[in-house]
Design an enzyme around this catalytic site. Structure first.
Site, PDB file in Angstrom:
ATOM      1  N   LYS A  54      53.609  52.116  67.094  1.00  0.00           N
ATOM      2  CA  LYS A  54      52.752  51.955  65.584  1.00  0.00           C
ATOM      3  C   LYS A  54      54.139  52.120  64.493  1.00  0.00           C
ATOM      4  CE  LYS A  54      48.696  54.698  67.114  1.00  0.00           C
ATOM      5  NZ  LYS A  54      47.418  56.050  68.216  1.00  0.00           N
ATOM      6  N   GLN A  98      47.997  62.349  67.406  1.00  0.00           N
ATOM      7  CA  GLN A  98      48.661  61.303  68.187  1.00  0.00           C
ATOM      8  C   GLN A  98      47.611  62.182  69.423  1.00  0.00           C
ATOM      9  OE1 GLN A  98      49.453  58.065  68.858  1.00  0.00           O
ATOM     10  NE2 GLN A  98      47.726  58.004  70.490  1.00  0.00           N
ATOM     11  N   ASP A 121      42.706  57.566  61.006  1.00  0.00           N
ATOM     12  CA  ASP A 121      41.608  56.997  62.829  1.00  0.00           C
ATOM     13  C   ASP A 121      40.518  57.546  62.076  1.00  0.00           C
ATOM     14  OD1 ASP A 121      43.036  56.269  64.910  1.00  0.00           O
ATOM     15  OD2 ASP A 121      43.378  58.665  65.271  1.00  0.00           O
TER      16      ASP A 121
END
Ligand code: NAP
Length: 299
Positions: A54, A98, A121
């Site tokens: 990422k 994460q 997200d």
């Protein structure tokens, strides 16, 4: 094999290219650099690989990348203090924690702490609710990526029968909502669905997100259907000792013989996820500054 193989890897590269162009313009015209903060708690090796990937892709599109690595025994209080700081930081437009986080932390509470306007997200209850209400929010990255692939492949999806196998908050539910917004007739299938093969055979668009290798066989696929395989199962490589191989939820060879188009695993849906994370960060940055959203990169 007759189906067109949908090149998710190439499409994701094109999406990143579009994001990079927008970022260049945002910097030049408005002095804004979109910023993505990624928080990693603990040392899970797979998570470390994802976070590194990422970071690399964020920097490559010209965005600012803020990495925060916390020890595995980080308290909720400490993690929340960091999230609060990032929520308040104007240089940060997107925040991602994460997952999985260590067991003593509650993922739902972590997501709820992130400002919904920075929840790139798309996992918060607020963003799920906005999507379900047909309002603008931030959409979970993998379903957004699948939508982009489907729009590219099919254009107008109005009236098509869509079947989504899997009903997770992360994927199945937002995917079904997005297809509904495209005016598909949507069926959500799951582990209690009766006659799953029959249900799948109705689908002009068949999306499988279960995590059971090669569950969907060719005779479950309607001739001419578009098949999106989200599942990922890692198995020992049959020919290369010590190596692993990824399998999707769809038996590729038999399904490709009947479908019109199909995503492979790997190289299909997978690469779209980070590309859409970057697209969401760009969208969040535009919204934060009252600027028009990037066309083609949102739901
Ligand atoms: P999940 O939360 O485990 O959900 C799996 C879903 O599959 C559940 O709704 C479950 O039904 C359903 N299911 C299980 N067994 C079934 C069966 N025999 N027949 C029909 N449905 C069945 O998984 P997820 O997070 O949605 O992920 C699904 C898969 O997609 C995984 O392989 C994951 O690795 C992959 N994935 C890939 C990406 C990516 O490419 N970037 C992103 C997200 C997910 P119930 O609700 O009834 O239990």
């Amino acid at each position: 094999m007759s189906a067109k193989i949908i090149d998710g890897k190439g499409f994701a590269a094109a999406v990143r290219g579009q994001v990079a162009e927008h970022v260049t313009r945002l910097k030049a015209d408005h002095g804004i650099t979109p910023g993505l903060a990624v928080v990693l708690v603990g040392e899970d090796p797979a998570s470390q690989v994802y976070v590194a990937s990422k970071h690399k892709q964020t920097v490559e599109v010209g965005m600012a990348s803020f990495e925060h690595t916390l020890p595995a025994d980080t308290s909720e209080e400490t993690l929340f203090a960091l999230i609060d700081e990032l929520n308040a930081d104007p240089a940060v437009h997107g925040i991602l924690c994460q997952f999985p986080v260590p067991d003593h932390l509650d993922e739902r509470r972590v997501v709820a702490r992130i400002d919904p306007a920075k929840d790139v997200d798309g996992l918060s209850v607020v963003n799920a609710g906005l999507l379900a209400s047909g309002e603008k929010g931030l959409v979970s990255c993998t379903p957004l990526g699948c939508l982009m692939l489907l729009r590219d492949q099919l254009g107008n999806m109005s009236g098509l029968e869509a079947v989504v196998i899997g009903r997770s908050n992360l994927f199945g539910k937002p995917m079904a909502q997005l297809l509904l917004q495209e005016n598909c007739t949507v069926t959500m299938a799951h582990s209690r669905t009766r006659d799953l093969a029959d249900v799948c055979r109705r689908a002009d668009i068949l999306v499988a997100a279960v995590g059971r290798a090669e569950m969907v066989q060719g005779d479950w696929v309607k001739p001419g259907a578009t098949v999106i395989d989200v599942g990922i199962t890692r198995i020992p490589h049959p020919e290369k000792p010590g190596k692993t191989k990824l399998l999707g939820d769809v038996h590729f060879v038999s399904a490709a013989a009947v479908a019109n188009a199909i995503t492979p695993v790997p190289g299909g849906v997978g690469p779209m996820t980070i590309a859409c994370l970057l697209a969401n960060t760009l969208t969040a940055a535009c919204r934060a500054h009252g600027l028009p959203e990037p066309e083609g990169l949102t739901a």
